[in-house]
Design a protein around this motif. Structure first.
Motif, PDB file in Angstrom:
ATOM      1  N   ILE A 136     -10.594  -5.908  -6.351  1.00 58.50           N
ATOM      2  CA  ILE A 136     -10.132  -4.521  -6.439  1.00 58.50           C
ATOM      3  C   ILE A 136     -10.418  -4.072  -7.862  1.00 58.50           C
ATOM      4  O   ILE A 136      -9.978  -4.708  -8.820  1.00 58.50           O
ATOM      5  N   ASP A 177     -11.315   1.541  -7.063  1.00 56.49           N
ATOM      6  CA  ASP A 177     -10.488   1.367  -5.862  1.00 56.49           C
ATOM      7  C   ASP A 177      -9.064   1.858  -6.112  1.00 56.49           C
ATOM      8  O   ASP A 177      -8.459   2.502  -5.249  1.00 56.49           O
ATOM      9  N   ASN A 196      -9.135   5.599  -6.186  1.00 59.42           N
ATOM     10  CA  ASN A 196      -9.330   6.120  -4.830  1.00 59.42           C
ATOM     11  C   ASN A 196      -8.072   6.015  -3.969  1.00 59.42           C
ATOM     12  O   ASN A 196      -7.937   6.743  -2.988  1.00 59.42           O
ATOM     13  N   SER A 197      -7.177   5.122  -4.342  1.00 58.08           N
ATOM     14  CA  SER A 197      -5.945   5.008  -3.555  1.00 58.08           C
ATOM     15  C   SER A 197      -5.093   6.273  -3.661  1.00 58.08           C
ATOM     16  O   SER A 197      -4.210   6.494  -2.837  1.00 58.08           O
ATOM     17  N   HIS A 247      -6.447   9.288  -0.589  1.00 54.39           N
ATOM     18  CA  HIS A 247      -6.307   9.193   0.864  1.00 54.39           C
ATOM     19  C   HIS A 247      -4.827   9.236   1.222  1.00 54.39           C
ATOM     20  O   HIS A 247      -4.007   8.583   0.564  1.00 54.39           O
ATOM     21  N   GLN A 260      -3.221   7.838   3.609  1.00 57.18           N
ATOM     22  CA  GLN A 260      -2.644   6.541   3.959  1.00 57.18           C
ATOM     23  C   GLN A 260      -2.291   5.749   2.699  1.00 57.18           C
ATOM     24  O   GLN A 260      -1.244   5.106   2.630  1.00 57.18           O
ATOM     25  N   SER A 261      -3.161   5.812   1.718  1.00 61.23           N
ATOM     26  CA  SER A 261      -2.899   5.098   0.467  1.00 61.23           C
ATOM     27  C   SER A 261      -1.737   5.729  -0.292  1.00 61.23           C
ATOM     28  O   SER A 261      -0.906   5.018  -0.867  1.00 61.23           O
ATOM     29  N   GLY A 316       1.291   4.633   1.311  1.00 56.96           N
ATOM     30  CA  GLY A 316       1.532   3.248   0.899  1.00 56.96           C
ATOM     31  C   GLY A 316       2.145   3.171  -0.491  1.00 56.96           C
ATOM     32  O   GLY A 316       3.056   2.373  -0.739  1.00 56.96           O
ATOM     33  N   ILE A 317       1.658   3.997  -1.395  1.00 59.44           N
ATOM     34  CA  ILE A 317       2.212   4.032  -2.755  1.00 59.44           C
ATOM     35  C   ILE A 317       3.672   4.461  -2.712  1.00 59.44           C
ATOM     36  O   ILE A 317       4.542   3.835  -3.338  1.00 59.44           O
TER      37      ILE A 317
END
Length: 150
Positions: A73, A77, A80-81, A84, A86-87, A90-91
């Motif tokens: 990673i 990356d 980029n989290s 999105h 979804q990311s 997730g965060i």
């Protein structure tokens, strides 16, 4: 020495639950505790109770950061989290769960009476639902929300 005490039988039950449920983490943990009980338990168990959770969190953190350290990673990356949904979700969930864990540590240290129930619940979750033993911190955090404390 705990040999053939009620503690021994409780740990033996947990080891059997680990074997039945094919959860080697639980079984190996119990075996380690059995061995530790024969080596100055009055010195080792207080140390384990005081530092093992911190050591476990340290090892878990190292495992989580290892893909960054190994280059699997990279900085792109990580950037980029944040692009999105979804990311980002997730965060946010990661932040929430970390916050819950902090509340859980606080509750467990201020109300040790809840620890037994949380531990039994975690053992059952590990044994029967293929859970992992990080449950007490999160469970204590949820309990602290339910109780309106900490």
């Amino acid at each position: 020495m705990m040999f053939f005490s009620s503690t021994f039988f409780v740990l033996l039950l947990f080891a059997i639950l680990g074997l039945i449920s094919k959860n080697m983490t639980l079984s190996i943990s119990v075996v380690c505790l059995f061995f530790l009980s024969f080596i100055y338990p009055n010195l080792i168990f207080p140390w384990v109770e005081k530092y093992a959770l911190k050591a476990g969190i340290l090892i878990l953190t190292i495992a989580v950061l290892a893909p960054i350290a190994s280059g699997k990673i990279n900085a792109r990356d990580i950037f980029n989290s944040f692009t999105h949904w979804q990311s980002i979700l997730g965060i946010l969930i990661g932040v929430f769960v970390s916050w819950l864990g902090g509340r859980g540590v606080s509750l467990m240290s201020h109300q040790p009476s809840v620890v037994t129930g949380l531990l039994v619940g975690t053992i059952l979750g590990v044994a029967f639902f293929k859970g992992v033993p990080v449950g007490p911190l999160i469970a204590a955090g949820l309990l602290s929300l339910a109780l309106g404390k900490f």
